[in-house]
Design a protein around this motif. Sequence first.
Motif, PDB file in Angstrom:
ATOM      1  N   LYS A 148      54.084 -72.063  -8.716  1.00 57.97           N
ATOM      2  CA  LYS A 148      53.816 -70.427  -8.898  1.00 57.97           C
ATOM      3  C   LYS A 148      53.341 -69.994 -10.169  1.00 57.97           C
ATOM      4  N   PHE A 149      54.132 -70.751 -11.165  1.00 55.86           N
ATOM      5  CA  PHE A 149      53.870 -70.425 -12.560  1.00 55.86           C
ATOM      6  C   PHE A 149      52.309 -71.095 -13.038  1.00 55.86           C
ATOM      7  N   ASP A 150      52.017 -72.038 -12.650  1.00 50.89           N
ATOM      8  CA  ASP A 150      50.675 -72.870 -12.681  1.00 50.89           C
ATOM      9  C   ASP A 150      49.665 -71.787 -12.202  1.00 50.89           C
ATOM     10  N   LYS A 151      49.735 -71.351 -10.646  1.00 51.39           N
ATOM     11  CA  LYS A 151      48.853 -70.327 -10.220  1.00 51.39           C
ATOM     12  C   LYS A 151      48.801 -68.993 -11.120  1.00 51.39           C
ATOM     13  N   ILE A 152      49.773 -68.762 -11.611  1.00 55.07           N
ATOM     14  CA  ILE A 152      49.797 -67.273 -12.250  1.00 55.07           C
ATOM     15  C   ILE A 152      49.055 -67.686 -13.545  1.00 55.07           C
ATOM     16  N   PHE A 153      49.479 -68.654 -14.283  1.00 58.83           N
ATOM     17  CA  PHE A 153      48.649 -68.697 -15.539  1.00 58.83           C
ATOM     18  C   PHE A 153      47.348 -69.168 -15.506  1.00 58.83           C
ATOM     19  N   GLU A 154      46.808 -69.952 -14.236  1.00 55.69           N
ATOM     20  CA  GLU A 154      45.466 -69.948 -14.133  1.00 55.69           C
ATOM     21  C   GLU A 154      44.632 -68.824 -13.746  1.00 55.69           C
ATOM     22  N   GLN A 155      45.491 -67.905 -12.887  1.00 52.15           N
ATOM     23  CA  GLN A 155      44.551 -66.686 -12.598  1.00 52.15           C
ATOM     24  C   GLN A 155      44.630 -65.794 -13.960  1.00 52.15           C
ATOM     25  N   VAL A 156      45.612 -65.983 -14.722  1.00 51.45           N
ATOM     26  CA  VAL A 156      45.454 -65.122 -16.138  1.00 51.45           C
ATOM     27  C   VAL A 156      44.089 -65.640 -16.915  1.00 51.45           C
ATOM     28  N   LEU A 157      44.150 -67.091 -17.085  1.00 51.01           N
ATOM     29  CA  LEU A 157      42.734 -67.573 -17.932  1.00 51.01           C
ATOM     30  C   LEU A 157      41.457 -67.181 -17.070  1.00 51.01           C
ATOM     31  N   SER A 158      41.710 -67.266 -15.708  1.00 50.11           N
ATOM     32  CA  SER A 158      40.562 -66.882 -14.851  1.00 50.11           C
ATOM     33  C   SER A 158      40.059 -65.598 -14.771  1.00 50.11           C
ATOM     34  N   GLU A 159      40.776 -64.764 -15.257  1.00 54.77           N
ATOM     35  CA  GLU A 159      40.595 -63.281 -15.354  1.00 54.77           C
ATOM     36  C   GLU A 159      40.138 -63.033 -16.820  1.00 54.77           C
ATOM     37  N   LEU A 160      40.567 -63.616 -17.722  1.00 53.49           N
ATOM     38  CA  LEU A 160      39.995 -63.167 -19.055  1.00 53.49           C
ATOM     39  C   LEU A 160      38.885 -63.735 -19.263  1.00 53.49           C
ATOM     40  N   GLU A 161      38.570 -65.053 -18.999  1.00 54.36           N
ATOM     41  CA  GLU A 161      37.296 -65.739 -19.226  1.00 54.36           C
ATOM     42  C   GLU A 161      35.868 -64.992 -18.786  1.00 54.36           C
ATOM     43  N   PRO A 162      35.991 -64.481 -17.618  1.00 54.46           N
ATOM     44  CA  PRO A 162      34.638 -63.740 -17.235  1.00 54.46           C
ATOM     45  C   PRO A 162      34.649 -62.387 -18.021  1.00 54.46           C
ATOM     46  N   LEU A 163      35.785 -61.863 -18.120  1.00 51.43           N
ATOM     47  CA  LEU A 163      35.790 -60.571 -19.087  1.00 51.43           C
ATOM     48  C   LEU A 163      35.140 -60.924 -20.148  1.00 51.43           C
ATOM     49  N   CYS A 164      35.834 -61.733 -21.085  1.00 48.01           N
ATOM     50  CA  CYS A 164      35.190 -61.849 -22.330  1.00 48.01           C
ATOM     51  C   CYS A 164      33.758 -62.439 -22.464  1.00 48.01           C
ATOM     52  N   LEU A 165      33.404 -63.249 -21.509  1.00 47.54           N
ATOM     53  CA  LEU A 165      32.015 -63.493 -21.255  1.00 47.54           C
ATOM     54  C   LEU A 165      30.936 -62.526 -21.002  1.00 47.54           C
TER      55      LEU A 165
END
Length: 908
Positions: free
Chosen positions: A523-540
């Motif tokens: 669960k932690f792994d999925k949440i952390f991956e979701q955080v990075l996956s949301e931030l990456e397209p936002l910044c790009l």
Amino acid sequence: MTAIKHALQRDIFTPNDERLLSIVNVCKAVTTERPVQVNVVKVKKSDKGDFYKRQTAWALRDLAVVDAKDAVKENPEFDLHFDKVYKWVASSTVEKNTFISCIWKLNQRYLRKKIDFINVSSQLLEELPKVAEESVPSGENQSVAGGDEEAVDEYQELNAREEQDIEIMMEGCEYAISNAEAFAEKLSRELQVLDGANIQSIMASEKQVNILMKLLDEALKEVDQIELKLSSYEEMLQSVKDQMDQISESNHLIHLSNTNNVKLLSEIEFLVNHMDLAKGHIKALQEGDLTSSRGIEACTNAADALLQCMNVALRPGHDMLHAVKQQQQRFSDLREQFARRLASHLNSVFVQQFTQTFLQLYNRSSYHSVPGHDQSSTLAQHSAELTLPNHHPFHRDLLRYAKLMEWLKNTDYGKYEGLTKNYMDYLSRLYEREIKDFFEVAKIKMTGTTREGKKFATLPRKESAVKQETESLHGSSGKLTGSTSSLNKLSVQSSGNRRSQSSSLLDMGNMSASDLDVADRTKFDKIFEQVLSELEPLCLAEQDFISKFFKLQQHQSTSGTTTNEVEEMDGVALSRSYTSGVPQTISSEKDMIRQMMTKIFRCIEPELNNLIALGDKIDSFNSLYMLVKMSHHVWTAQNVDPASFLSTTLGNVLVTVKRNFDKCISNQMKQMDEVKISKKSKVGILPFVAEFEEFAALAESIFKNAERRGDLDKAYTKLIRAVFVSVEKVANESQKTPRDVVMMENFHHIFATLSRLKISCLEAEKKEAKQKYTDHLQSYVIYSLGQPLEKLNHFFEGVEARVAQGIREEEVSYQLAFNKQELRKVIKEYPGKEVKKGLDNLYKKVDKHLCEEENLLQVVWHSMQDEFIRQYKHFEGLIARCYPGSGITMEFTIQDILDYCSSIAQSH
């Protein structure tokens, strides 16, 4: 030779107005080079033999030496030294001497530079001039060569008609050839007769001469009259000439005026075509609608047209024209007016977008802060949406103004820079609020608790906060740079509770890893991956928008003033960049993009670090998940753009994650050093050995196909060495459990773990663990088997000692302490029943030493059985060698041993 000379003169030299002076007939010519000028000419007869052709010529002044080869003997060979030596062979010596003498004469008369004559008879050179002098008449003061030249000058070639007349005349006289003197006298007489006839004819024509003279006088009078008429004509033509000159001058002035008018028209057309702005463009710049797509397009076209008019390359002198100056001033006023209007409109768009988004955030926040709202539903609402808002509509609307922003950048950089600053100010606060709320939801999903553990914090009232924010934004929109104090106040006011709440989350007690199962970590792994996956397209997406909207090309940047902190991770240097207190100088547009992104997303890195710290507090093994995920996203970002904001930020955070990972490994090693075992209970599998198995199994599942496998391999090496050291340390300190048992069981467990996981970097450690397990198993078996047959072991150890001292084996039985009677006495103490009883006690003791989870009892018991049989065979061998023929044997057999061990194992 005379006929040849005559033919040469006629065919070759006469057409060129040249005179042939002398010739020599040669039969061999040795030359390969072609001289520059001609005086001495080489001719050759044609193939048909009917005429001669000129082949080569040399200038006489280039002749340096004439070599006759021999001054005494007759020799037809001679050399002429021009630019090289030319060798010749004459038809006869006489012809050679004649040719050389001619060259000597011409040299004496015409050349200042004297030619060297070698191997030439001096008598020949002296006699030849004397003969020439004799041929010159007395009284004529001429040189030898000169007299010969004049004699040559008297010769005149007959033309064809003269030759024909002479032939006819000679044919009419029979003795013209046989008696030349009679023929000459005849010709003289005929000449005298002709002269007399001519004189009589002249005298008879005197009357005709007088008539001719009279006609000539009349002709002269007519000529005088013609001259008078020509003079009058000349006067009339002179007046016409003056009039024509005036007409020509007038035509020239007209042509010049026309030329000037054409050039003036061209200059006027150039100015009108390039410096005339259409009324439609002027109206669009002054009153164009900047909200509709059609109006924006019209304003863009008008701005481009204005820029073209202002950037037109004027010709020399145009800038001095008053009309041109007025037009340029008008263009400048239009540019300033439109730039101010455009900047004000875009600033309003920024404020409007910020206000709308801010209202949406407050609406969502106020829903979760309603008094009496159920806590579980609030948590579910927050947990259901771990996403960041999409700014694509805002970017799409603003990109319509991209060309106008480029125009503003090229024409008024001050206003462009002001808009850039305002955009960063507005968006930084907007993103800060969105990102912090996003990370709050992520933390709640990770911990399963609210921000304060019971209830969500109540935010300020929506109406007052939004009103205050809107007023502050609209108040600053009138100025391009704008004051950001109100925005700062709002940021402090709205995020104050969040900061305290984040710190409360970080103050949670560190939970034990054993309290969490695989589902929690997943669960932690999925949440952390979701955080990075949301931030990456936002910044790009934001970086791409900034590049397109502000027209900043993402080319390779040069040096900057950023200080880098480098940390080595798996052979790859990761840089943590931070800015010093000195303002940075933007060395390229890419640096400007990075600075804008850094200011807009200044909260991403701190929030990520807080989230990482929280995950590390929840479970230290979470650092493995974070290291893999963060490494993958850093690798992806660096493939896109190694120097981008996203790549730099994630790289900085990766350094923190790597440090947490290293800290996790260090903590495990520290726990191994501090482990304490109970003195009253058996040791069994040590906790840190089991933890290493758990860590390795988890790490292998996490790092499968990961980019940063090297970090894990280094950690494996450190941990396994620490495990080996700690196992030996605990084994040495163990009091309840034998050292060999502790070493045997734990290294067997380590070997089994490494064999199951197949970790390639620990192949050497796996072999070492197996070796240690085998060695301590053997040591434990040997040590344990010494107790049931203790006296027998001591007796045969004494026998082996005597043999080692040099006593022959067959003489050992004569030793008093090791004679046959003593051997029989010791053997009688170990009958089969006693041996079985001893083995049974040994089995029970081994059972007490070994732990159940490792299940090594049967393995150890089988090894003891093999070792007991080996000792039995060894004892029998010593009896046979040291006590031959005594008939002494053990009171039990190998089969008895097998039966004892089998029955004991089955009974337990």
